[in-house]
Design a protein around this motif. Structure first.
Motif, PDB file in Angstrom:
ATOM      1  N   ARG A  11      11.461  11.710 -13.731  1.00 60.51           N
ATOM      2  CA  ARG A  11      12.272  10.549 -13.324  1.00 60.51           C
ATOM      3  C   ARG A  11      13.218  10.089 -14.428  1.00 60.51           C
ATOM      4  O   ARG A  11      14.320   9.625 -14.137  1.00 60.51           O
ATOM      5  N   PHE A  12      12.784  10.182 -15.675  1.00 68.32           N
ATOM      6  CA  PHE A  12      13.604   9.724 -16.809  1.00 68.32           C
ATOM      7  C   PHE A  12      14.153  10.931 -17.570  1.00 68.32           C
ATOM      8  O   PHE A  12      13.493  11.960 -17.686  1.00 68.32           O
ATOM      9  N   THR A  13      15.338  10.750 -18.138  1.00 70.03           N
ATOM     10  CA  THR A  13      15.948  11.778 -18.983  1.00 70.03           C
ATOM     11  C   THR A  13      16.521  11.133 -20.226  1.00 70.03           C
ATOM     12  O   THR A  13      17.353  10.225 -20.128  1.00 70.03           O
ATOM     13  N   ILE A  14      16.071  11.596 -21.379  1.00 68.93           N
ATOM     14  CA  ILE A  14      16.617  11.126 -22.643  1.00 68.93           C
ATOM     15  C   ILE A  14      17.673  12.120 -23.112  1.00 68.93           C
ATOM     16  O   ILE A  14      17.529  13.341 -22.939  1.00 68.93           O
ATOM     17  N   SER A  15      18.756  11.605 -23.680  1.00 70.64           N
ATOM     18  CA  SER A  15      19.809  12.462 -24.194  1.00 70.64           C
ATOM     19  C   SER A  15      20.445  11.800 -25.407  1.00 70.64           C
ATOM     20  O   SER A  15      20.198  10.620 -25.678  1.00 70.64           O
ATOM     21  N   ARG A  16      21.249  12.556 -26.129  1.00 68.00           N
ATOM     22  CA  ARG A  16      21.902  12.019 -27.316  1.00 68.00           C
ATOM     23  C   ARG A  16      23.324  12.542 -27.417  1.00 68.00           C
ATOM     24  O   ARG A  16      23.624  13.660 -26.968  1.00 68.00           O
ATOM     25  N   ASP A  17      24.166  11.736 -28.017  1.00 67.93           N
ATOM     26  CA  ASP A  17      25.544  12.110 -28.300  1.00 67.93           C
ATOM     27  C   ASP A  17      25.750  11.860 -29.789  1.00 67.93           C
ATOM     28  O   ASP A  17      25.961  10.722 -30.207  1.00 67.93           O
TER      29      ASP A  17
END
Length: 114
Positions: free
Chosen positions: A66-72
């Motif tokens: 359900r959750f997605t962590i990402s980074r820029d």
């Protein structure tokens, strides 16, 4: 001095989505892992998701799928996309990094009603 600023929380109905943003400054973010934590009402803070500097991710079982962590790294920002929200996802969400001087941001409140 490390500074973390969270945003994107709000009040939603079960099944809806929110995207949290954590803007990080004061460190070389590219060499650090980051994570999102939450503190439900009346309970202790718990780890929700992490992302390494090589983009490897991990999640607590209750949010997997359900959750997605990402980074820029170019924007020194970590995101948490939260879909299919449930009332038990309610809490104060904050981010941190594995920098020794990271500390915590002020948090952003997520309230999910049934």
């Amino acid at each position: 001095q490390v500074r973390l600023v969270e945003s994107g929380g709000g009040s939603v109905q079960a099944g809806e989505s929110l995207r949290l943003t954590c803007k990080i400054s004061g460190i070389d973010f590219t060499v650090h892992a980051a994570g999102w934590y939450r503190q439900p009402p009346g309970r202790e803070r718990e780890l929700v998701a992490t992302i390494s500097r090589t983009y490897k991710t991990s999640y607590v079982d209750s949010v997997k799928g359900r959750f997605t962590i990402s980074r820029d790294n170019a924007e020194n920002t970590v995101y948490l996309q939260m879909n299919s929200l449930k009332p038990e996802d309610t809490g104060d969400y904050c981010c941190t990094t594995n920098s020794p001087n990271s500390g915590w941001g002020q948090g952003t409140q997520v309230t999910v009603s049934s």
